[in-house]
Design an enzyme around this catalytic site. Structure first.
Site, mmCIF file in Angstrom:
data_model
loop_
_atom_site.group_PDB
_atom_site.id
_atom_site.type_symbol
_atom_site.label_atom_id
_atom_site.label_comp_id
_atom_site.label_asym_id
_atom_site.label_seq_id
_atom_site.Cartn_x
_atom_site.Cartn_y
_atom_site.Cartn_z
ATOM 1 N N ARG A 183 73.044 55.443 35.082
ATOM 2 C CA ARG A 183 72.488 55.186 33.770
ATOM 3 C C ARG A 183 73.012 56.097 32.681
ATOM 4 O O ARG A 183 73.478 55.646 31.659
ATOM 5 C CB ARG A 183 71.001 55.483 33.861
ATOM 6 C CG ARG A 183 70.043 54.623 33.332
ATOM 7 C CD ARG A 183 68.799 54.860 34.174
ATOM 8 N NE ARG A 183 69.142 55.403 35.476
ATOM 9 C CZ ARG A 183 69.377 54.655 36.527
ATOM 10 N NH1 ARG A 183 69.287 53.369 36.486
ATOM 11 N NH2 ARG A 183 69.709 55.206 37.674
ATOM 12 N N THR A 184 72.919 57.396 32.924
ATOM 13 C CA THR A 184 73.191 58.309 31.816
ATOM 14 C C THR A 184 74.647 58.170 31.373
ATOM 15 O O THR A 184 74.946 58.065 30.191
ATOM 16 C CB THR A 184 72.850 59.758 32.226
ATOM 17 O OG1 THR A 184 71.522 59.763 32.722
ATOM 18 C CG2 THR A 184 72.938 60.696 31.057
ATOM 19 N N LYS A 198 90.607 71.754 41.915
ATOM 20 C CA LYS A 198 91.734 72.704 41.950
ATOM 21 C C LYS A 198 91.280 74.092 41.516
ATOM 22 O O LYS A 198 92.071 75.015 41.456
ATOM 23 C CB LYS A 198 92.846 72.232 41.010
ATOM 24 C CG LYS A 198 93.427 70.880 41.350
ATOM 25 C CD LYS A 198 94.563 70.576 40.373
ATOM 26 C CE LYS A 198 95.015 69.140 40.509
ATOM 27 N NZ LYS A 198 95.879 68.751 39.378
ATOM 28 N N HIS A 238 67.242 68.048 30.466
ATOM 29 C CA HIS A 238 67.902 66.748 30.308
ATOM 30 C C HIS A 238 67.488 66.196 28.934
ATOM 31 O O HIS A 238 66.700 65.255 28.832
ATOM 32 C CB HIS A 238 67.454 65.824 31.443
ATOM 33 C CG HIS A 238 68.272 64.579 31.602
ATOM 34 N ND1 HIS A 238 69.148 64.119 30.645
ATOM 35 C CD2 HIS A 238 68.340 63.696 32.631
ATOM 36 C CE1 HIS A 238 69.710 63.001 31.075
ATOM 37 N NE2 HIS A 238 69.245 62.727 32.285
ATOM 38 N N ARG A 274 77.449 66.482 32.535
ATOM 39 C CA ARG A 274 76.408 66.670 33.558
ATOM 40 C C ARG A 274 76.983 67.576 34.626
ATOM 41 O O ARG A 274 78.132 67.403 35.045
ATOM 42 C CB ARG A 274 76.007 65.334 34.166
ATOM 43 C CG ARG A 274 75.131 65.511 35.389
ATOM 44 C CD ARG A 274 74.522 64.229 35.831
ATOM 45 N NE ARG A 274 73.489 63.807 34.892
ATOM 46 C CZ ARG A 274 72.626 62.822 35.148
ATOM 47 N NH1 ARG A 274 72.677 62.183 36.299
ATOM 48 N NH2 ARG A 274 71.715 62.478 34.253
HETATM 49 C C1 NCD Z 1 67.278 61.531 35.932
HETATM 50 C C2 NCD Z 1 68.165 62.745 36.112
HETATM 51 O O1 NCD Z 1 69.380 62.599 36.310
HETATM 52 O O2 NCD Z 1 67.630 63.833 36.056
HETATM 53 N N1 NCD Z 1 67.995 60.342 35.843
HETATM 54 C C3 NCD Z 1 68.537 59.951 34.660
HETATM 55 O O3 NCD Z 1 69.230 60.674 33.991
HETATM 56 N N2 NCD Z 1 68.187 58.749 34.219
HETATM 57 C C4 NCD Z 1 66.197 61.456 36.932
HETATM 58 C C5 NCD Z 1 66.581 61.420 38.387
HETATM 59 O O4 NCD Z 1 67.739 61.484 38.755
HETATM 60 O O5 NCD Z 1 65.661 61.306 39.184
#
Ligand code: NCD
Length: 309
Positions: A53-54, A82, A131, A103
């Site tokens: 999703r993100t 590397k 987040h 991320r």
């Molecule tokens: C969340 C995350 O990555 O922290 N997911 C997301 O970004 N939609 C929640 C999760 O992974 O449970």
């Protein structure tokens, strides 16, 4: 001029957050109006940890604005294998893209990147820490469904220890008047002490409970369910013991308040039974669409293209 970054939801004041959500609202009302603002711009999505999703939602957000996306979706397919540092990677990426979403499994990695970056860096999730873009998504969802971000009673259920979405959401909502929290988790997965201390220092009313039952849900405006974060456990047996601790099913929804909306950052594992999806209070799939609008608004804000639209 130094670029502006987003590491924590508190990097935006309440006023700035409201402005960003207003922009997301107007994008949602008329997406076509915004479809060429980022023509010729690129977002780099640097994902050292899995995501569906993100990452896709950042890429979709930039494409919806007329821009393009490039990047990698696991550390295995980047020069990290590397031995390249995050500091060097971002210096390189600053020459390829206009904005970056990162991320990383290590808390603070996007912050390190921001120090060396020539372009805005967005923290798209750092370990069990923060987040902020999920929080903007959650705030936009709550404001759209409930019409306000103040005077709400919010239940957060599941893995409150490692769930970074929970930490960010609590810190952001704690700035609004009349907010109270019900923190529902097994003893071992309670919120970290820095989150608890922060609520105490701001005099935010909160309760910590173990059971998700009728009494716990009474008076909740929002129930925010979360997944037990398997990847952050040191020990498989602990995860197995905890993974199905909560299951929100039709029986539980029957005794829940009629106006209580159910949110979840997704991915969902077992904590919400599929039978709940058709309940009008289940808002987690609508939340995904709000996430695209929130990220579009964020890209425009950090690139300072939000003026006069
Ligand atoms: C969340 C995350 O990555 O922290 N997911 C997301 O970004 N939609 C929640 C999760 O992974 O449970």
């Amino acid at each position: 001029m130094a670029p502006r970054h987003l590491m924590s939801p508190l990097d935006f004041t309440v006023d700035e957050t409201e402005k960003l959500l207003d922009l997301a609202d107007s994008i949602g009302r008329d997406p076509l109006k915004y479809s060429h603002i980022c023509d010729g711009k690129k977002i780099a999505t640097l994902f050292y940890e899995p995501s569906t999703r993100t990452r896709l939602s950042f890429e979709a957000a930039m494409m919806n604005l007329g821009g393009k996306a490039l990047g990698f979706h696991s550390s295995d397919s980047s020069s990290a294998t590397k031995g390249e540092s995050v500091a060097d990677t971002i210096r390189i990426v600053s020459c390829y893209a206009d904005i970056c979403a990162m991320r990383h499994p290590k808390e603070g990695a996007p912050l390190v990147a921001s120090i060396y970056s020539g372009i805005p860096v967005i923290n798209a999730g750092d370990g069990g820490h923060q987040h902020p873009t999920q929080t903007l998504t959650d705030m936009l969802t709550i404001r759209s469904l409930k019409g306000r971000l103040d005077h709400l009673r919010i239940g957060l259920c599941g893995d409150l220890k490692f769930g970074r979405t929970v930490h960010s959401l609590i810190s952001s909502l704690s700035r609004y008047p009349g907010i109270s929290f019900v923190l529902i988790s097994p003893e071992e997965l309670r919120v970290p002490s820095y989150v608890r201390e922060d609520m105490k220092s701001k005099n935010i009313p909160f309760e910590e409970v173990v059971r998700l039952d009728k009494d716990t849900m009474a008076d909740l405006d929002i129930l925010y369910m979360t997944r037990v974060q398997k990847e952050r456990f040191f020990n498989e047996a602990d995860y197995v013991r905890m993974k199905d601790f909560y299951i929100l099913d039709r029986d539980k929804m029957e005794v829940a308040p009629p106006e209580m909306m159910v949110l979840h950052p997704l991915p969902r594992v077992n904590e919400i039974a599929v039978e709940v999806d058709s309940d009008p209070r289940a808002a987690y799939f609508r939340q995904v669409q709000y996430g695209v609008y929130a990220r579009m608004a964020l890209i425009l804000t950090l690139l300072e293209l939000d003026k006069g639209v």
